[in-house]
Scaffold this motif. Sequence first.
Motif, PDB file in Angstrom:
ATOM      1  N   THR A  91      -6.901  -6.390   3.020  1.00  0.00           N
ATOM      2  CA  THR A  91      -5.293  -5.749   3.890  1.00  0.00           C
ATOM      3  C   THR A  91      -4.549  -6.504   4.682  1.00  0.00           C
ATOM      4  OG1 THR A  91      -6.559  -4.417   5.284  1.00  0.00           O
ATOM      5  CG2 THR A  91      -6.711  -3.680   2.782  1.00  0.00           C
TER       6      THR A  91
ATOM      7  N   VAL B 288      -1.409  -5.037   0.368  1.00  0.00           N
ATOM      8  CA  VAL B 288      -2.733  -5.145  -0.460  1.00  0.00           C
ATOM      9  C   VAL B 288      -3.521  -6.052  -1.364  1.00  0.00           C
ATOM     10  CG1 VAL B 288      -3.373  -2.502   0.528  1.00  0.00           C
ATOM     11  CG2 VAL B 288      -2.358  -2.791  -1.411  1.00  0.00           C
TER      12      VAL B 288
ATOM     13  N   LEU C 201      -8.013   2.254   2.278  1.00  0.00           N
ATOM     14  CA  LEU C 201      -8.144   1.330   3.770  1.00  0.00           C
ATOM     15  C   LEU C 201      -8.519   1.786   4.444  1.00  0.00           C
ATOM     16  CD1 LEU C 201      -3.751   1.486   3.878  1.00  0.00           C
ATOM     17  CD2 LEU C 201      -5.645  -0.198   3.533  1.00  0.00           C
TER      18      LEU C 201
ATOM     19  N   ILE D 252      -8.488  -2.757  -4.580  1.00  0.00           N
ATOM     20  CA  ILE D 252      -8.436  -3.555  -2.831  1.00  0.00           C
ATOM     21  C   ILE D 252      -9.726  -3.869  -2.104  1.00  0.00           C
ATOM     22  CG2 ILE D 252      -7.309  -2.861  -1.125  1.00  0.00           C
ATOM     23  CD1 ILE D 252      -6.276  -0.500  -1.961  1.00  0.00           C
TER      24      ILE D 252
ATOM     25  N   ALA E 231       0.542  -0.810  -0.244  1.00  0.00           N
ATOM     26  CA  ALA E 231      -0.348  -0.159   0.183  1.00  0.00           C
ATOM     27  C   ALA E 231       0.810   1.440   0.454  1.00  0.00           C
ATOM     28  CB  ALA E 231      -0.781   0.219   1.271  1.00  0.00           C
TER      29      ALA E 231
END
Length: 156
Positions: A72, A62, A18, A69, A10
């Motif tokens: 994570t 990720v 996120l 995405i 990331a």
Amino acid sequence: NEEAMIKRLAVVRDVAELIKLRKQQLIDEETPSISNVENIIDKQLADYFESAITDGSFISWVMESDGEIIATSGVCFYCLPPNFSNPTGRTAYITNMYTKPEFRHRGIATELLNAVIDEAKSRGYKVIRLHTSEYGKSIYKKAGFTDSDGYMALRV
């Protein structure tokens, strides 16, 4: 037709996503009693992710599917006072593990977990800690983590 997945680190431009996934993880795990969770920690999360990704005290692998995405991982690096089992005090703390429900049970979390463990090892960390929900416990046990009932917290 299995979509192509891409695993990558990331970067700061991922912060908004996120934040979204972190809040969903917290909602899934904690079911907050706060009536409006929508924006309550957005600024704090943005400040944290931007600063910690930039200075390297937090890294996140990720997984992307079609440019989005979908999972994570994260590991924070910090130092505690040395003790006999960890003479350096250097500690890696795994956090922010989340996979969107429709992508679960495909080994994605395990792959991302292995990536953050490898990152901690490559930086010379000997102690890796985490706190897990019941949902994630089996993944961590498979990776060799042992359950410690000594996890305690005091809210002040």
